[in-house]
Write an enzyme that holds these catalytic residues in place. Structure first.
Site, PDB file in Angstrom:
ATOM      1  N   ASN A  83      -2.212  -6.812  -1.301  1.00 15.30           N
ATOM      2  CA  ASN A  83      -1.752  -5.439  -1.139  1.00 15.30           C
ATOM      3  C   ASN A  83      -0.263  -5.397  -1.452  1.00 15.30           C
ATOM      4  O   ASN A  83       0.472  -6.333  -1.134  1.00 15.30           O
ATOM      5  CB  ASN A  83      -1.950  -4.958   0.300  1.00 15.30           C
ATOM      6  CG  ASN A  83      -3.389  -4.645   0.616  1.00 15.30           C
ATOM      7  OD1 ASN A  83      -4.219  -4.503  -0.269  1.00 15.30           O
ATOM      8  ND2 ASN A  83      -3.704  -4.551   1.888  1.00 15.30           N
ATOM      9  N   ARG A  93      -9.495  -6.438  -1.135  1.00 16.62           N
ATOM     10  CA  ARG A  93      -9.088  -7.818  -1.425  1.00 16.62           C
ATOM     11  C   ARG A  93     -10.220  -8.808  -1.194  1.00 16.62           C
ATOM     12  O   ARG A  93     -10.424  -9.720  -1.989  1.00 16.62           O
ATOM     13  CB  ARG A  93      -7.872  -8.206  -0.581  1.00 16.62           C
ATOM     14  CG  ARG A  93      -6.615  -7.431  -0.966  1.00 16.62           C
ATOM     15  CD  ARG A  93      -5.496  -7.663   0.011  1.00 16.62           C
ATOM     16  NE  ARG A  93      -5.925  -7.178   1.331  1.00 16.62           N
ATOM     17  CZ  ARG A  93      -5.324  -7.485   2.468  1.00 16.62           C
ATOM     18  NH1 ARG A  93      -4.269  -8.273   2.491  1.00 16.62           N
ATOM     19  NH2 ARG A  93      -5.765  -6.994   3.606  1.00 16.62           N
TER      20      ARG A  93
END
Length: 96
Positions: free
Chosen positions: A40, A22
């Site tokens: 996520n 990320r």
């Protein structure tokens, strides 16, 4: 920033959680100037939504694959949509 002309909704599968995915995606997207978010998912995938020009979005997707993350990606599902202009920047989101 110009008004986004394209939107990509991408799901990454593989060992994509717990590897800095990320934050790397965020850094790359901000460098290009894209708007969106990455998070996520409970099923182990990473979801990325971004808006900008098609060229810039394709560059982000390519940069992610060329980065150290590439080796962790087993599958990519990418869908193109009309921009919703809902983002003011690019950030990491956290599922509640």
């Amino acid at each position: 920033t110009a008004t986004p002309t394209h939107r990509a909704h991408v799901y990454y599968s593989g060992r994509v959680q717990g590897v800095g995915f990320r934050y790397t995606a965020e850094e790359l997207a901000l460098k290009i100037g894209l708007l969106g978010c990455v998070k996520n998912l409970p099923d182990g995938r990473v979801e990325l939504v971004c808006e900008g020009s098609k060229t810039d979005i394709e560059k982000l997707l390519e940069d992610i694959q060329k980065s150290a993350l590439g080796r962790h990606i087993a599958k990519i599902v990418c869908g193109w949509e009309k921009p919703k202009n809902e983002f003011t920047d690019f950030c990491v989101e956290f599922c509640r």
